[in-house]
Write a protein that holds these residues in place. Structure first.
Motif, PDB file in Angstrom:
ATOM      1  N   MET A 135       0.826  -1.200   0.000  1.00  0.00           N
ATOM      2  CA  MET A 135       0.000   0.000   0.000  1.00  0.00           C
ATOM      3  C   MET A 135       0.860   1.249   0.000  1.00  0.00           C
ATOM      4  N   GLN A 136       0.151   2.366  -0.005  1.00  0.00           N
ATOM      5  CA  GLN A 136       0.816   3.640  -0.107  1.00  0.00           C
ATOM      6  C   GLN A 136       1.137   4.123   1.310  1.00  0.00           C
ATOM      7  N   THR A 137       2.117   4.987   1.454  1.00  0.00           N
ATOM      8  CA  THR A 137       2.580   5.369   2.792  1.00  0.00           C
ATOM      9  C   THR A 137       1.495   5.960   3.678  1.00  0.00           C
ATOM     10  N   PHE A 138       0.621   6.809   3.107  1.00  0.00           N
ATOM     11  CA  PHE A 138      -0.430   7.405   3.943  1.00  0.00           C
ATOM     12  C   PHE A 138      -1.401   6.336   4.436  1.00  0.00           C
ATOM     13  N   GLN A 139      -1.672   5.397   3.567  1.00  0.00           N
ATOM     14  CA  GLN A 139      -2.558   4.300   3.972  1.00  0.00           C
ATOM     15  C   GLN A 139      -1.917   3.497   5.098  1.00  0.00           C
ATOM     16  N   MET A 140      -0.612   3.265   4.901  1.00  0.00           N
ATOM     17  CA  MET A 140       0.124   2.504   5.906  1.00  0.00           C
ATOM     18  C   MET A 140       0.101   3.234   7.248  1.00  0.00           C
ATOM     19  N   ALA A 141       0.373   4.537   7.171  1.00  0.00           N
ATOM     20  CA  ALA A 141       0.432   5.314   8.406  1.00  0.00           C
ATOM     21  C   ALA A 141      -0.912   5.272   9.121  1.00  0.00           C
ATOM     22  N   THR A 142      -1.984   5.331   8.348  1.00  0.00           N
ATOM     23  CA  THR A 142      -3.316   5.281   8.944  1.00  0.00           C
ATOM     24  C   THR A 142      -3.525   3.958   9.675  1.00  0.00           C
ATOM     25  N   LEU A 143      -3.206   2.894   8.975  1.00  0.00           N
ATOM     26  CA  LEU A 143      -3.416   1.577   9.589  1.00  0.00           C
ATOM     27  C   LEU A 143      -2.572   1.418  10.847  1.00  0.00           C
ATOM     28  N   LEU A 144      -1.325   1.948  10.800  1.00  0.00           N
ATOM     29  CA  LEU A 144      -0.430   1.767  11.942  1.00  0.00           C
ATOM     30  C   LEU A 144      -0.975   2.433  13.208  1.00  0.00           C
ATOM     31  N   LEU A 145      -1.831   3.442  13.020  1.00  0.00           N
ATOM     32  CA  LEU A 145      -2.410   4.103  14.202  1.00  0.00           C
ATOM     33  C   LEU A 145      -3.297   3.158  14.994  1.00  0.00           C
ATOM     34  N   PHE A 146      -3.781   2.120  14.328  1.00  0.00           N
ATOM     35  CA  PHE A 146      -4.682   1.201  15.004  1.00  0.00           C
ATOM     36  C   PHE A 146      -3.921   0.106  15.750  1.00  0.00           C
ATOM     37  N   GLU A 147      -2.627   0.253  15.832  1.00  0.00           N
ATOM     38  CA  GLU A 147      -1.796  -0.741  16.499  1.00  0.00           C
ATOM     39  C   GLU A 147      -2.281  -0.981  17.932  1.00  0.00           C
ATOM     40  N   HIS A 148      -2.580   0.119  18.644  1.00  0.00           N
ATOM     41  CA  HIS A 148      -2.915  -0.046  20.068  1.00  0.00           C
ATOM     42  C   HIS A 148      -4.372   0.248  20.377  1.00  0.00           C
ATOM     43  N   THR A 149      -5.144   0.604  19.375  1.00  0.00           N
ATOM     44  CA  THR A 149      -6.560   0.889  19.633  1.00  0.00           C
ATOM     45  C   THR A 149      -7.388   0.362  18.465  1.00  0.00           C
ATOM     46  N   ASP A 150      -8.658   0.137  18.697  1.00  0.00           N
ATOM     47  CA  ASP A 150      -9.465  -0.428  17.624  1.00  0.00           C
ATOM     48  C   ASP A 150     -10.318   0.592  16.901  1.00  0.00           C
ATOM     49  N   SER A 151     -10.536   1.758  17.497  1.00  0.00           N
ATOM     50  CA  SER A 151     -11.337   2.749  16.782  1.00  0.00           C
ATOM     51  C   SER A 151     -10.799   4.155  17.015  1.00  0.00           C
ATOM     52  N   LEU A 152     -10.903   4.963  15.983  1.00  0.00           N
ATOM     53  CA  LEU A 152     -10.436   6.350  16.036  1.00  0.00           C
ATOM     54  C   LEU A 152     -11.396   7.191  15.212  1.00  0.00           C
ATOM     55  N   THR A 153     -11.533   8.470  15.560  1.00  0.00           N
ATOM     56  CA  THR A 153     -12.342   9.311  14.679  1.00  0.00           C
ATOM     57  C   THR A 153     -11.451   9.831  13.573  1.00  0.00           C
ATOM     58  N   PHE A 154     -12.105  10.228  12.529  1.00  0.00           N
ATOM     59  CA  PHE A 154     -11.385  10.729  11.362  1.00  0.00           C
ATOM     60  C   PHE A 154     -10.530  11.927  11.743  1.00  0.00           C
ATOM     61  N   ARG A 155     -11.092  12.797  12.598  1.00  0.00           N
ATOM     62  CA  ARG A 155     -10.360  13.977  13.022  1.00  0.00           C
ATOM     63  C   ARG A 155      -9.073  13.593  13.750  1.00  0.00           C
ATOM     64  N   GLU A 156      -9.195  12.613  14.638  1.00  0.00           N
ATOM     65  CA  GLU A 156      -8.014  12.172  15.406  1.00  0.00           C
ATOM     66  C   GLU A 156      -6.901  11.673  14.477  1.00  0.00           C
ATOM     67  N   ILE A 157      -7.311  10.921  13.489  1.00  0.00           N
ATOM     68  CA  ILE A 157      -6.309  10.375  12.554  1.00  0.00           C
ATOM     69  C   ILE A 157      -5.576  11.514  11.863  1.00  0.00           C
ATOM     70  N   LYS A 158      -6.397  12.475  11.379  1.00  0.00           N
ATOM     71  CA  LYS A 158      -5.776  13.556  10.640  1.00  0.00           C
ATOM     72  C   LYS A 158      -4.816  14.353  11.519  1.00  0.00           C
ATOM     73  N   GLU A 159      -5.245  14.555  12.731  1.00  0.00           N
ATOM     74  CA  GLU A 159      -4.394  15.343  13.620  1.00  0.00           C
ATOM     75  C   GLU A 159      -3.089  14.643  13.926  1.00  0.00           C
ATOM     76  N   SER A 160      -3.175  13.337  14.161  1.00  0.00           N
ATOM     77  CA  SER A 160      -1.926  12.654  14.517  1.00  0.00           C
ATOM     78  C   SER A 160      -0.991  12.518  13.320  1.00  0.00           C
ATOM     79  N   LEU A 161      -1.570  12.508  12.106  1.00  0.00           N
ATOM     80  CA  LEU A 161      -0.693  12.421  10.930  1.00  0.00           C
ATOM     81  C   LEU A 161      -0.358  13.793  10.362  1.00  0.00           C
ATOM     82  N   GLN A 162      -1.040  14.804  10.855  1.00  0.00           N
ATOM     83  CA  GLN A 162      -0.868  16.174  10.378  1.00  0.00           C
ATOM     84  C   GLN A 162      -1.072  16.305   8.875  1.00  0.00           C
ATOM     85  N   LEU A 163      -2.068  15.638   8.387  1.00  0.00           N
ATOM     86  CA  LEU A 163      -2.308  15.712   6.945  1.00  0.00           C
ATOM     87  C   LEU A 163      -3.456  16.670   6.644  1.00  0.00           C
TER      88      LEU A 163
END
Lengths: 85, 743
Positions: free
Chosen positions: B577-605
């Motif tokens: 996959m592409q790096t952004f996709q990978m980064a998104t998936l990696l956020l779920f390493e320790h949790t099972d659900s995240l809001t879209f806003r949280e993802i964006k903030e942690s990746l700063q995209l």
């Protein structure tokens, strides 16, 4: 571990970072090449002097060859020494 | 006997000679000793003492021949008009052979007495004063000359009339009451009788026979054509005419001198083809549209020899190919429009090329028509603002060179690519093709989707052959970067090994020259690396900066790709996959659900582009969203039930697809490049010419840029204006239509 990265292929571009946009000798942009070359890039590299001025390598070599004595930087008139750090 | 000149009694000797030549000229038996004696008699008369008697001998011989021919004339006529030709031919064959023998008998006279008086070749060629002033001729020639004046002159007209009748009979009834030999012999006698002449040998033949013959034949052809025309059937008519020409040529070969063949066929073509062009053309369109090969081939054969008659046929063929071509590529509305486009177009091209080879014998004019038709079809815009052909062709090549093209052998791919060059050559906007092609090549290279490097290089070489070095130099630089990067990876790995550093992942990288790759103005987005990657990126940047002084690296995250091992599912999957996709998936390493806003903030995209990547993850069901539309509050969770038959797959395909924006961007960059190209061309031309008229300048610019695209006059004008603004050139003071170069 739920997710592991097996491989990662990075993609990056490079460009010259010089303290000026144009070569002080040929006035061509550093992104381009010296007037003798056709293609920019590895074949027409930039060099820095110890005075921190930067030129196309081909340009400064040509300049130095035309100066029998007192090999100086054409910008600041200090003696030219290649910065090989 | 002695060769010494002696006194001779002319009358006695001549008497003997006359008896003998009578035998010779009528091909009677002449015994060898007598022949020998007469031969020496001729000699002794020529060298007679005290006065040589050669002139007298000549005069007597001539008189004899005249008398003989006039006797023959009476005999020829005796047997009546019916057998005139036959008896003429009979006596002619006898006389012509006899006169040759006579010529030998008078050998001494010919060689010693007459030839010395004769004009040399040079005198004849350069036209010495008078050629006929009572000059003596060699005996053989004399005999022919006597025949001409004594036999052909009085009989000629009658003979010709009979000959024409005989040929007419042959035409209508296919048989001839007079033997062919006699007809042919009589006709050829008109040539032979003048055979001794150095020039104008055919004059008598042409004036006496050929001219009336051609006139008569012309009438005949006209009548024939009129008869055939009544049937009003073009294809039948053409067939008949072809057969007629064949037949007439055969007849001419049987009866006439070889020089008449072309005249006969020409006459035939004039009366049967050139005079009825309208009629032939009347069905031309139908024939071409029906692609009636036989008719077309007949038509070609007939029109070929008539000047300018072919133009209409060529135009019709051109229109037809054009219509067919437009029909073939006009209304394609399938998913793989690019493949259909190229294959249909090639189909049309090949079909008509074959047709032209078969029917028109690869005539250059028709090949030219094919070229013109194809180029107008391929560059047809179908009402859109730009021609889509370059884009389609580039996509077609991409499809062939990509890894995904299954079930096609290497040689087939190679063949198809070679064929696509045919279409490429017709494209006007070659630069547009180049833009699309290089973008696709870049993607193939970076995403490692090239089927074979050999095929890639072969294709680039083909383009280079068609368009020159300049055209492909950027493509070559991309290849260079690939090999430089491979080298760099090796060095980096060696460096890691040496310092005993473990990055935890398999790391490889492409470092590309900024200018050479058509990656657009990729906005470098702020992006926080996943923790797992941080070290690798850091290490490489250090390594690179130590090694290459003065260079700045810019990461193109949207092009990076990763292979991720999914361990949270029943089976383990390897997903590319592409790096952004990978980064998104990696956020779920320790949790099972995240809001879209949280993802964006942690990746700063930034939202817009990230939207696409997140959506693609939901589309392929690796993530589950609780609302169909992605809003900042939308909760995303890992799909724990994910199931796929394949354990190794890629999900970045959707992201890699050319978006409409990208295509538009490509078109814009083409436009910009063209302006630069034109301005450079204008400056180059003006620099060498100093002063140039407006029209001449436009022409030269057009000629220079034709290799890669066809610029509009308006665009050239715009470029001239902008160069005037930039003070590279200026208008000359006395004329607004003239420019001069500003040094």
């Amino acid at each position: 571990m739920k997710l592991t990265i097996k491989n990662w292929t990075g993609v990056a571009t490079w460009r010259w970072v010089a303290n000026d946009d144009n070569c002080g000798i040929c006035r061509m942009p550093f992104d381009g090449c010296c007037p003798d070359c056709k293609l920019p890039g590895d074949d027409c590299p930039l060099v820095w002097g110890q005075c921190s001025h930067c030129f196309h390598m081909h340009c400064i070599v040509k300049w130095l060859q035309s100066q029998p004595v007192n090999q100086q930087c054409p910008m600041c008139r200090q003696g030219w020494k290649f910065n090989n750090k | 006997m002695s060769l010494k000149p002696r006194r001779v009694d002319f009358n006695q000797t001549w008497g003997a000679i006359r008896d003998t030549i009578k035998g010779v000229i009528t091909l009677d038996h002449v015994p060898r000793p007598i022949w020998n004696d007469r031969f020496s008699d001729v000699y002794s008369l020529c060298v007679a003492h005290p006065e040589p008697m050669a002139d007298r001998l000549y005069a007597e011989t001539k008189q004899y021949l005249i008398d003989h021919v006039s006797k023959l004339l009476v005999q020829v006529q005796e047997e009546g008009e019916q057998s005139l030709i036959k008896s003429y031919y009979h006596y002619w064959s006898q006389y012509s052979v006899g006169s040759q023998y006579l010529h030998s008998l008078y050998l001494y006279l010919n060689q010693q007495h007459i030839r010395t008086q004769k004009m040399s070749d040079a005198e004849i060629i350069y036209g010495s004063s008078d050629s006929s002033g009572g000059e003596q001729m060699e005996i053989g020639e004399l005999a022919l000359e006597v025949w001409q004046s004594g036999m052909i002159a009085p009989l000629g007209q009658r003979l010709v009339k009979l000959l024409l009748e005989a040929i007419g009979e042959d035409r209508t009834q296919k048989t001839c009451s007079i033997p062919i030999d006699a007809v042919r012999g009589t006709i050829l006698s008109f040539v032979e009788v003048q055979g001794y002449k150095k020039k104008g040998q055919l004059q008598l033949y042409q004036e006496l026979f050929e001219e009336p013959f051609l006139k008569e034949s012309g009438e005949h052809f006209k009548r024939d054509a009129a008869k055939l025309l009544q049937e009003k059937n073009v294809s039948l008519y053409m067939e008949r005419v072809k057969a007629k020409i064949e037949e007439e040529l055969l007849r001419a070969r049987r009866f006439l001198h070889a020089s008449s063949l072309s005249k006969v066929s020409q006459r035939c073509e004039t009366h049967m083809v050139a005079e009825h062009l309208e009629f032939l053309y009347s069905e031309c369109t139908a024939m071409v549209q029906g692609e009636r090969k036989k008719d077309l081939s007949n038509m070609y054969d007939l029109l070929k020899s008539v000047q300018n008659a072919m133009v209409l046929l060529i135009d019709t063929v051109l229109d037809h190919i054009k219509t067919q071509g437009l029909a073939a590529i006009g209304n394609i509305d399938t998913e793989n429009i690019h493949i259909t486009f190229v294959e249909n177009m090639l189909g049309v091209y090949k079909k008509y090329k074959l047709l032209i080879q078969e029917v028109f014998k690869s005539d250059q004019n028709f090949m030219g028509a094919l070229d013109r038709a194809c180029s107008s079809v391929i560059n047809h815009k179908f009402g859109k603002p730009v021609c889509k052909s370059p884009e389609f062709l580039a996509k077609y090549c991409d499809a062939l060179l990509r890894k995904s093209s299954k079930g096609i052998s290497d040689s087939e791919v190679d063949e198809k690519l070679a064929e696509s060059i045919t279409i490429f050559k017709y494209i006007d906007d070659k630069d547009v093709f180049q833009k699309f092609y290089s973008r696709m090549l870049a993607k193939r290279l970076i995403h490692q989707q090239t089927q074979s490097m050999d095929a890639e290089e072969a294709m680039i070489n083909r383009l280079k052959q068609a368009c020159g070095y300049e055209f492909t130099s950027k493509l070559h630089r991309m290849f260079t970067d690939m090999s430089v990067s491979a080298d760099l990876n090796n060095k980096f790995n060696a460096f890691l090994k040496q310092d005993n550093i473990d990055l935890g992942i398999n790391f490889s990288i492409y470092v590309l020259q900024a200018g050479a790759w058509p990656l657009g103005q990729t906005v470098t987005t702020p992006f926080t690396y996943p923790r797992q990657l941080e070290k690798s990126v850091q290490m490489f940047e250090n390594f690179y900066h130590n090694r290459f002084n003065g260079r700045k690296l810019t990461w193109l995250h949207n092009l990076c790709q990763a292979e991720l091992k999914l361990g949270h599912l029943k089976k383990s999957y390897l997903v590319t996959m592409q790096t952004f996709q990978m980064a998104t998936l990696l956020l779920f390493e320790h949790t099972d659900s995240l809001t879209f806003r949280e993802i964006k903030e942690s990746l700063q995209l930034t939202s817009e582009q990230y939207h696409r990547y997140a959506a693609s993850l939901i589309d392929c069901k690796l993530l589950i969203a609780d609302s169909t539309e992605l809003k900042p509050e939308t909760i995303l969770r890992l799909n724990m039930e994910y199931n796929n038959k394949r354990t190794k797959f890629r999900i970045n395909a959707a992201v890699q697809k050319e978006s409409p924006q990208e295509i538009e961007q490509t078109m814009n960059s083409v436009e910009e490049d063209r302006k630069m190209y034109l301005q450079a061309a204008i400056v180059r031309i003006m620099k060498s010419r100093k002063i140039l008229k407006h029209n001449a300048l436009i022409q030269e610019v057009y000629a220079q840029s034709k290799v890669s695209f066809a610029p509009s006059i308006q665009l050239i004008k715009k470029c001239i204006e902008s160069l005037i603004d930039k003070q590279y050139i200026e208008r000359t003071p006395h004329s607004s239509e003239e420019y001069s170069y500003v040094a």
